[in-house]
Every structure is written in C-alpha cells, then in structure tokens.
Design a protein around this motif. Structure first.
Motif, mmCIF file in Angstrom:
data_model
loop_
_atom_site.group_PDB
_atom_site.id
_atom_site.type_symbol
_atom_site.label_atom_id
_atom_site.label_comp_id
_atom_site.label_asym_id
_atom_site.label_seq_id
_atom_site.Cartn_x
_atom_site.Cartn_y
_atom_site.Cartn_z
ATOM 1 N N MET B 102 -22.884 0.208 -0.140
ATOM 2 C CA MET B 102 -22.385 0.081 -1.728
ATOM 3 C C MET B 102 -22.746 0.498 -3.050
ATOM 4 O O MET B 102 -22.813 0.173 -3.929
ATOM 5 C CB MET B 102 -22.249 -1.953 -2.072
ATOM 6 C CG MET B 102 -21.159 -2.542 -1.043
ATOM 7 S SD MET B 102 -21.278 -3.971 -0.136
ATOM 8 C CE MET B 102 -21.604 -4.510 -1.842
ATOM 9 N N GLY B 103 -24.478 1.270 -2.340
ATOM 10 C CA GLY B 103 -25.100 1.453 -3.958
ATOM 11 C C GLY B 103 -23.882 3.001 -3.662
ATOM 12 O O GLY B 103 -24.678 3.749 -5.562
ATOM 13 N N TYR B 105 -21.203 3.490 -5.214
ATOM 14 C CA TYR B 105 -19.152 3.147 -5.610
ATOM 15 C C TYR B 105 -19.580 4.436 -7.016
ATOM 16 O O TYR B 105 -18.298 4.637 -7.540
ATOM 17 C CB TYR B 105 -20.600 1.232 -6.084
ATOM 18 C CG TYR B 105 -18.654 1.331 -7.261
ATOM 19 C CD1 TYR B 105 -17.362 1.082 -6.553
ATOM 20 C CD2 TYR B 105 -19.057 1.490 -8.532
ATOM 21 C CE1 TYR B 105 -16.628 0.617 -7.635
ATOM 22 C CE2 TYR B 105 -17.521 0.900 -9.177
ATOM 23 C CZ TYR B 105 -17.253 0.510 -8.706
ATOM 24 O OH TYR B 105 -15.381 0.432 -10.046
ATOM 25 N N ALA B 154 -30.564 -0.067 -0.880
ATOM 26 C CA ALA B 154 -29.371 0.341 -2.020
ATOM 27 C C ALA B 154 -29.237 1.366 -3.214
ATOM 28 O O ALA B 154 -28.642 1.528 -3.606
ATOM 29 C CB ALA B 154 -28.443 -1.533 -1.957
ATOM 30 N N GLN B 158 -28.059 4.845 -4.612
ATOM 31 C CA GLN B 158 -27.177 5.549 -5.466
ATOM 32 C C GLN B 158 -27.893 6.885 -6.044
ATOM 33 O O GLN B 158 -27.591 6.786 -6.413
ATOM 34 C CB GLN B 158 -27.738 4.392 -6.016
ATOM 35 C CG GLN B 158 -26.674 3.740 -7.628
ATOM 36 C CD GLN B 158 -26.729 3.374 -8.448
ATOM 37 O OE1 GLN B 158 -27.244 1.354 -7.563
ATOM 38 N NE2 GLN B 158 -26.569 2.750 -9.702
#
Lengths: 320, 262
Positions: B102-103, B105, B154, B158
């Motif tokens: 989810m990092g 995104y 996470a 990113q």
C-alpha cells in the motif's frame, strides 16, 4: 489459484444460482420449465422480485461496507447510524407534502429519500468532524439518537396525515419487497451502477482509509474528497433501497462482516464479495419471507432484523 | 549537500483556542537526520503532522523542495515524503506484504496491477526491515515491534527522499529499538534519505542525529547539534528536571539520565 479469487468465484456461482433457482420457490413450487399461467407468474412476478431483492441486498451490503471501513468498526452501518431513518423521513415528507419533481433516471420518491439520507449522513459526518477523537461508542449512541429523532418526526408527520397517506407510509416503513416489479427493478439499477462502480474503483483508497486516515493522506489519498464520494454513494444506494422497498435493516452489517471472515480485508476482493453475498443473502431471506407455509407473507425486514439483532449482540461481545 | 529540503518559517497552530505551535522556524538539509525532542505536550507530534500535511490550518510557511506544501497534490507530496505514525495498536487483517504494498499507492492508477518497479520496491523494503520471513503473516498477529517494522517498511516502499517518523521506537523492546535505530541510520547514512523523527528518548536522539530541535510549550527551545545540547544546563531548561551526564564507553557524547537535584 489464489484463495480470494477462489472464494469470489464460489460467491459468483452462489449468486447466479440464487438468481436462477430462487424464483422457483414460493408458496407454490413452480419449476423453470413450466408453461402457460405458471410461466407468466415466474416471469412477471417471481423473477423481478428475486432480481430486485438481489440488487437491494447488494446495495445495502456495499453501503454497510463503506461505513464499516470509514468508521473502522463493524457495528457502524447506515442502518445503525440513522441513514435509513433519514431516508424514511424524506419519503414521509414527500408523501405528506405531495411534492413532485424528477431527474432523468431517478424517481422523485428516490430523490426525496436521497435528500433524507444525505441529511442523516451529513449529521453523522458533522459529528465525527466536531471532535477528532470521537469514540465509536459515542458515534453509535449518536446514531441511536438520530434514529429516534427521525423516527419521531416520521410519526409526527404520520399523525398529521389522512388515513390513506398514513397507510402508504406504514407500508413503506415495514421494509418489504412485495412491491417488486420490473419498473422498480429498472429504477434500482442506476443506483447500483453509480454506487457500485465508485466503490469497486476505490478499493485501494478504502484499504488505506481502513488502516487510518492520517496514513491514507500521507500515502497520497485525497481523503476529504474520497470520503465525501463514499458518503455520497452510500446515501445514494440506501436511498434507492428505502425509496422502493422501505428500510431493510442489518443486511449492511452482517453481509460485509461475513465476507471479511471469508475473503479477508483487502477491498479489491472484499467489495465484489460483499456485493455478491449481500445480493444472494437478501434474495434468500426474501424467498423465505414469501414462502412460509402459513400462507401469509411477512416483510423481509422482519426476517433480516430477527437474524441481525442477535448478530449485532454477538459482534458487540466478540469485539476486542 | 547543503540544500534545504524542508523549510519551516514562523509555523504557528492553534487547536480549539490553544496555541500548540508558536512561531517555529527551522530547516532540514537533504540527507540530514533531524530529531525533534521535548517534554510531553510540547507540540512534537503536531509539528510532524504539519509537515506531513495532516494538519492544514496553520499559519506560516512550510516548503518542501522549495515549494509551499499546500501547492502540492497529495499524490505528488506522497512521492517526496512518507510518514510513520505513532504506534497505537490498531490492527487490521491484511498480510504484511499487502500492507507494505500500500506504500506504492502514489505510483499506481486505479486498476493497474503492481508493476515490476513496485515489486522491486516492496521486496527491498521487506528485506531492509527484516520482514521477508513474515511477509505472508497477517498484521493483526504481529508483535508490537514487528508491526512497527512493517509500518517503517511501508514508508520505505514509498521510496521518498524524506522520512517523517513519530516516536518510531517508543514502547518497543530493546532488540526492536536497536533494529529500528539501525534501519533509520542506514536509510540516512547509506541511502542519503532525510529523516525527521520525534524521539522520546534523549540518548536515541543523541546517537542518531546530525541535529536536534527541542520544542517546549510549542516554541523552539533549542536547535543545534547533539554536542551542543549536552552542554551547560540546556536539557534542564527544556525538561525542567535534573539530568546526570555519564561518560559513555562507546561514544564521545555522554549518556543522559534523569536524576539528581535541579
């Protein structure tokens, strides 16, 4: 094959099976290969009813899922937080005042329900904005207060109505699919199309919102806009169901929670699962509602509430 | 190396009529490890949240890479800085790998699957955080320390130049404290990332940081190097309690612990 995909395929099969097989059930068993009058009953009454139940269930389930994710609690659903009663209030006002206005694709009744549910959602949203550290207990209590408040307003409006209007309102408030037919089916579809598309597209955003709003924001989710979009879609879907069939409770709480146990919390799988399961669930409940041996049909809202009440208490007790 | 990547000028914030931050100004250079310390309620978390874009109703200026922070789209800002919140024990039934993914995104569009780049970043983050063996485990079955490592992983996935962390090692056991410190040290010294971290523990801040910002009652109480903050009665003035400075066998800076008379 990946496990979530398997579960989703099984749910899809279940959903298709429910849509094809449930129309045969009723006070009298009518097989799909019937002819003449029985085929008419099947095509004109049973099929639209099962399809209406499926779409209504799917929308209730999706809106329940949206609320559970946004408030990070399985007990927070449009029904428990007063959105359904907001929609009911909109309809009661509409019937009492005899307003007629319309937008293409949406009946005036659903617009009234939409205004009511939007008002309730706005109230809940405003309450959570008022204090950032709003506990879920406070939120649920506020939901109960909103529920009572709107219900009293509905009763007040009923008190001022003539018996014919009052009867129409009471019929609505029971939550029954007895009035399902093709026009209503086509009336429901745009609500599911809009709400369902929004929610299926936003699976990444919903995953991040489930983890936490601050984190979602710093991962690049425009949280304010996404939350408003989700609240809007939820209001739309709840309004669609309430305008056509009245408030039907607890589907939005039970179905997403059961799906989460089956398929996990990733919204990429959870959202379509909730759609399919919720649809099949309400279709089954409604088939029970109108095929009891007593011969008299009971509103499906009573069945879902009879299942949902104990489920709510079980959730409350099993919360960590 | 002397480029200011975060510039904060005259930052003030009031919440519900209370002054939380008052005219805070400082700048962080690219590649620097800057710790934020101070007593409870000094505004450390609020400051980090202002930089991260979570609080938005402040006065003053915050620039990231020279551009005011509110001129960034949230997605664009998320490719420059990532944020690790204070551990709060919230759990959710996602696997470690799903959560770390989810990092990614800010680099993804609605229906595209994870790209080769995404997979490489996720694997690298899991590797650095020592979570390769736990990647399939559900987040709600992890210990507090493992969960914190997953949150940092996470943020690493990113792939941002700036890491903002709010008390990354508070409440962790000693092994996980050491792991978090080593991980952040590597991210800063080897990969050249800029780290801004709120630290509760002075010794952690002393050994990790290039520079330390101390807040007290929402205002800047000290801004300087670890060598400077241990001099004189600076710490006593910040925390309003007495400290013992004990020579450390490991480093030039003394070990600090509270005690003695003010």
């Amino acid at each position: 094959m990946k496990k979530p995909l398997c579960v989703l395929l099984i749910l899809l099969l279940l959903a298709v099976a429910s849509l094809l097989l449930l129309p045969m059930a009723g006070m009298k068993f009518i097989p799909l290969w019937s002819e003449g009058k029985e085929l008419d009953i099947l095509l004109l009454f049973r099929f639209p009813r099962v399809f209406c139940a499926f779409i209504a269930g799917a929308m209730l389930s999706l809106s329940g899922l949206a609320f559970q994710t946004l408030f990070r609690n399985a007990l927070a659903t449009p029904f428990t937080l007063g959105v359904s009663s907001g929609a009911t209030l909109g309809i009661a006002l509409f019937i009492r005042l005899g307003l007629v206005f319309s937008l293409p694709g949406f009946s005036s009744l659903s617009i009234a329900a939409f205004c009511g549910s939007l008002l309730a959602v706005g109230l809940v949203y405003g309450l959570t904005r008022l204090k950032s550290c709003f506990s879920i207990t406070t939120l649920l209590l506020a939901g109960i207060a909103v529920n009572f408040f709107f219900s009293s307003l509905v009763l007040l409006i009923q008190d001022f109505s003539d018996p014919a209007e009052s009867f129409r309102m009471v019929k609505w408030m029971m939550g029954s699919l007895a009035s399902a037919d093709y026009p209503r089916l086509f009336n429901l579809l745009p609500f599911l199309a809009v709400g369902g598309t929004v929610m299926l597209l936003l699976h990444r955003e919903m995953n991040l919102l489930m983890v936490g709003e601050d984190l979602a924001l710093t991962r690049g989710v425009p949280t304010g806009r996404i939350k408003k979009l989700l609240f809007f879609s939820t209001s739309l879907m709840v309004a669609g169901v309430v305008a056509n069939f009245g408030p039907i409770g607890f589907v939005g709480m039970m179905s997403p929670h059961i799906c989460r146990l089956l398929i996990g919390a990733d919204h990429r799988w959870l959202t379509p699962a909730a759609l399919l399961f919720g649809g099949a669930f309400l279709a089954v409940c409604d088939t029970f509602a109108h095929s009891l041996p007593s011969g008299a049909e009971i509103p499906v809202g009573i069945i879902t509430a009879l299942l949902g009440g104990p489920f709510f208490i079980w959730l409350l007790l099993s919360r960590r | 190396m002397n480029r200011a990547i975060i510039q904060i000028e005259n930052l003030s914030l009031s919440l519900a009529g209370n002054d939380i931050l008052h005219a805070v100004s400082f700048a962080v250079t690219a590649g620097e490890y800057c710790s934020v310390i101070g007593p409870n309620g000094a505004g450390k978390t609020t400051l980090i949240k202002c930089i991260a874009g979570i609080h938005q109703k402040w006065n003053g200026t915050i620039r990231i890479n020279g551009k005011p922070v509110h001129q960034y789209k949230s997605r664009e800002l998320a490719t420059l800085q990532s944020y690790v919140p204070q551990a709060e024990g919230r759990t959710f039934p996602l696997s470690v790998e799903e959560f770390v993914a989810m990092g990614r995104y800010p680099y993804q569009s609605a229906f595209s699957p994870l790209s080769a780049d995404d997979h490489r970043a996720i694997d690298a983050a899991l590797e650095q955080a020592g979570l390769v063996n736990l990647r399939a485990r559900s987040m709600d079955t992890l210990s507090g320390g493992e969960r914190q490592m997953a949150f940092i992983a996470a943020a690493l996935a990113q792939e941002t130049q700036i890491l903002l962390l709010d008390e990354p090692s508070t409440f962790l056991d000693y092994r996980h404290q050491a792991n978090v410190a080593a991980l952040l040290n590597r991210a800063c010294r080897e990969q050249g990332k800029t780290v801004v971290a709120v630290h509760h523990d002075i010794n952690t801040a002393l050994s990790a940081s290039h520079r330390i910002l101390a807040l007290k009652n929402g205002a800047t109480a000290f801004l300087g190097t670890p060598e400077e903050i241990v001099q004189g009665r600076t710490l006593e003035e910040i925390y309003e309690t007495a400290f013992v400075r004990s020579p450390s066998p490991e480093r030039a800076l003394p070990l600090i612990y509270a005690g003695g008379a003010l």
